[in-house]
Design a protein around this motif. Structure first.
Motif, short mmCIF file in Angstrom:
data_model
loop_
_atom_site.label_atom_id
_atom_site.label_comp_id
_atom_site.label_asym_id
_atom_site.label_seq_id
_atom_site.Cartn_x
_atom_site.Cartn_y
_atom_site.Cartn_z
N LEU A 58 -11.32 23.04 -20.28
CA LEU A 58 -10.07 22.41 -20.71
C LEU A 58 -10.01 22.27 -22.24
N LEU A 59 -11.18 22.08 -22.87
CA LEU A 59 -11.21 22.00 -24.32
C LEU A 59 -10.88 23.34 -24.97
N GLY A 60 -11.13 24.43 -24.22
CA GLY A 60 -10.82 25.74 -24.78
C GLY A 60 -12.00 26.68 -24.81
N VAL A 61 -13.12 26.32 -24.13
CA VAL A 61 -14.27 27.21 -24.05
C VAL A 61 -14.02 28.14 -22.85
N THR A 62 -13.42 29.27 -23.10
CA THR A 62 -13.01 30.17 -22.02
C THR A 62 -14.01 31.27 -21.73
N GLY A 160 -12.33 29.54 -27.64
CA GLY A 160 -11.71 30.81 -27.31
C GLY A 160 -10.52 31.08 -28.21
N PRO A 161 -9.85 32.21 -27.98
CA PRO A 161 -8.73 32.58 -28.86
C PRO A 161 -7.46 31.79 -28.58
N GLU A 162 -7.38 31.12 -27.40
CA GLU A 162 -6.15 30.41 -27.06
C GLU A 162 -6.01 29.14 -27.89
N ARG A 163 -4.77 28.61 -27.87
CA ARG A 163 -4.49 27.37 -28.59
C ARG A 163 -5.30 26.23 -27.97
N ARG A 164 -5.95 25.46 -28.82
CA ARG A 164 -6.76 24.35 -28.33
C ARG A 164 -5.95 23.07 -28.32
N THR A 165 -6.14 22.29 -27.24
CA THR A 165 -5.46 21.00 -27.14
C THR A 165 -6.40 19.90 -27.61
#
Length: 638
Positions: A58-62, A160-165
């Protein structure tokens, strides 16, 4: 000169003052209004169901390899199958490409509340987290339940490359850890943090969700008990959701095989959510909206599924990604820094939760105390009945023993009526025969005396029959008293010449038996009847001892009944006081809107007053801050 930054820092001052005013008026339920300044969303679940892995995602570690690397220090050296999270932890990004950040309270700070930040390597963080566990197996937690959560920042290289929340979420130790102390510590932490969060994410293996939500740590907590009635406060994440046989049979049955036209991402999401919503009902749990369910595959279960069935795994991957994105959006909404103030409208609901829980606990306590009082009363009544029976038995034993003693005393004086046979001719065998008749007459006299005496007894205390060898004993006593020489005529002349006994003298000796025989018979019968004396004396002593035991038991039950009655009365008094407090607290809680409106109005008027005394940009900042205050109040109470 006041600027926007200054006004921004004071933006929620009026809300904090309103909450402080409400808390000052509340009694015993102020924990319902506490707000953590670290996080407002809590992830909760059993050990080893993927909570930490989910948080990293969820943090963005994809990237799976990055997630595995990040998990190593977070596991603090704990092997698979053991709870990894040692303490409450909030996760975020550190802002440094390679180092972890760890925010914690300084234990040497006397004022309390001061937090320090350390920058650590993966090995240093692993060592620091390991220090929070003790014991040979590391199943004991070194953590005070009231201590503030740790705040761990991940190195940016894991992103990861996605936007992080910018999430504000914390993880708790699993409820079902390996050791009893770990489980107890986890439940104590849950009791502390459940009141201060706005949203709870249950994370549980898809085949164990029913057991988790029935755990006493949840069912006995007023802030978690209502999860079925307050869907907006809870999200349910099922891990290993696509691996199970039931869902792998269900999806092709309703959508067709993966790759078919009906197998689209959105349709699979709807199908799998509805499937688990149905399974939820089968488990006799309160119904939930399918949209509140997030069935996913993460971590080790995803690797296993990918290795065992790569085609199926690739087909469900977009579904898991979309569900995780939706979950992330939900968490982001509740982890907004302004959430602590915007949730003020829920204060009344939180207080009502506490009040309902107070009512439930009071009812349970009163019911238990009433049952204990009834049991104590029942035991006391039984003790009194037991004492009455013991006293009656003691009286009866005393009466029997006393009656026997009196009767035995009478037996020592009881007449032995002896009917002597006619005088014999003192010659030869005739003397022997007459002596036998006298023996029989004495035996008959003894038996008759016994029978007459025994009829005077009412009970069976003494033997019913005389001694079984009475005849033999009388024969022996008769011969002893008589002292017969058995010579009679054959030796009579010789004895006469020698001036010895004559037949008349021998008859006198036979007659002399009557001098001692009655007393001996009474003594013999008394001894035989007295065999019951020891038995009755023992029964009398036993009855007295039983009476003493019953008396002590009655005294104890009297004290126990008094304590139970006093406790029940005390609980009733306290319940009446607490009910009055609850009523007052509800009145205060329902004034949340009025108190906040009053504080907001004062805040806005103050800003407008300062705006009237200012000019230029400063006036504009005050006016804008006043408008934002009104807007915030409207957001708080739409």
């Amino acid at each position: 000169m006041t600027n926007s930054a200054d006004l921004d820092r004071l933006r929620w001052a009026w809300s904090a003052e309103a909450v402080a005013q409400l808390r000052a008026r509340l009694r015993g339920v102020d924990e319902a209004m506490e707000q953590s300044d670290l996080a407002h969303v809590m992830v909760l679940g059993d050990s080893q169901v993927g909570k930490t892995t989910l948080l990293l995602r969820l943090l963005g570690v994809t990237d799976p390899e990055a997630a595995a690397e990040a998990a190593v220090p977070l596991r603090a050296g704990r092997g698979r199958g053991r709870s990894a999270t040692p303490v409450p932890i909030r996760y975020q990004w550190s802002g440094d490409p390679d180092r972890w950040s760890l925010a914690y309270e300084d234990p040497d700070d006397a004022s309390g509340g001061q937090r320090e930040t350390a920058w650590l390597t993966s090995g240093q963080l692993k060592k620091r987290l390991r220090s929070f566990r003790t014991g040979a197996t590391g199943d004991r937690l070194r953590w005070e339940p009231r201590a503030r959560p740790l705040e761990i920042g991940l190195p940016d290289r894991f992103a990861g490359p996605e936007r992080r929340t910018d999430l504000r979420v914390f993880d708790l130790p699993g409820l079902h850890g390996a050791g009893a102390e770990e489980r107890e510590a986890a439940r104590a932490l849950l009791a502390v943090y459940a009141p201060v969060v706005d949203h709870v994410v249950f994370v549980v293996s898809a085949d164990q969700f029913a057991e988790m939500v029935r755990d006493p740590a949840i069912t006995e907590n007023p802030f978690l008990l209502g999860w079925g009635e307050q869907a907006h406060r809870f999200s349910l994440v099922f891990t290993r959701a696509f691996s199970g046989d039931s869902v792998r049979r269900h999806l092709p049955a309703v959508l067709g095989e993966p790759g078919s036209p009906g197998w689209t991402r959105d349709r699979v999401i709807v199908a799998v959510q509805e499937h688990y919503a149905d399974q939820w009902l089968v488990s006799e749990l309160p119904p939930v909206a399918p949209s509140a369910l997030f069935p996913v595959e993460i971590g080790d279960s995803w690797k296993e599924l990918l290795d065992s069935d790569p085609g199926y795994a690739e087909a469900v991957a977009p579904v898991c990604d979309e569900l995780l994105r939706r979950l992330s959006d939900t968490i982001a909404r509740y982890s907004d820094p302004d959430r602590r103030h915007l949730a003020a409208a829920e204060i009344a609901a939180r207080v009502e939760m506490v009040v309902r829980d107070n009512v439930r606990r009071r009812e349970q306590a009163l019911k238990a105390a009433a049952q204990a009082q009834r049991r104590a009363k029942r035991e006391h009544e039984e003790a009194l009945a037991f004492l009455d029976r013991a006293q009656e038995a003691a009286k009866a034993a005393s009466r029997k023993a006393g009656a026997l003693r009196k009767s035995l005393k009478r037996l020592t004086r009881w007449p032995v009526v002896y009917v002597r046979p006619e005088a014999p001719e003192m010659r030869g065998n005739l003397v022997r025969a007459k002596q036998e008749e006298e023996r029989a007459a004495w035996t008959e006299a003894a038996r008759r005396a016994w029978a007459e005496w025994r009829e005077t007894l009412e009970g069976a205390e003494a033997p019913w029959q005389p001694p079984h060898d009475l005849s033999t004993r009388i024969r022996e006593k008769y011969d002893e008293l008589c002292g017969c020489c058995e010579l009679c005529e054959q030796g009579w002349w010789k004895r006469f010449v020698r001036n010895s006994e004559t037949p008349d003298h021998c008859y006198e000796r036979m007659t002399g038996v009557g001098t001692h025989m009655p007393a001996w018979i009474r003594t013999t019968l008394r001894e035989h009847a007295g065999s019951a004396t020891a038995r009755l004396a023992k029964a009398e002593a036993d009855a007295g001892q039983q009476c003493a035991v019953a008396s002590r038991y009655a005294d104890r039950t009297t004290e126990a009944l008094a304590r139970a009655t006093a406790r029940l009365e005390d609980l009733r008094e306290r319940a009446a006081e607490e009910e009055a407090e609850d009523t007052a607290n509800l009145a205060v809680a329902r004034s949340v809107r009025a108190v906040h409106s009053q504080r907001n109005e004062r805040y806005v008027r103050h800003l407008l007053g300062r705006a009237a005394q200012s000019d230029g940009d400063e006036r504009s900042w005050f006016v804008l801050a006043a408008l934002r205050g009104i807007h915030d109040l409207n957001r708080m109470f739409p």
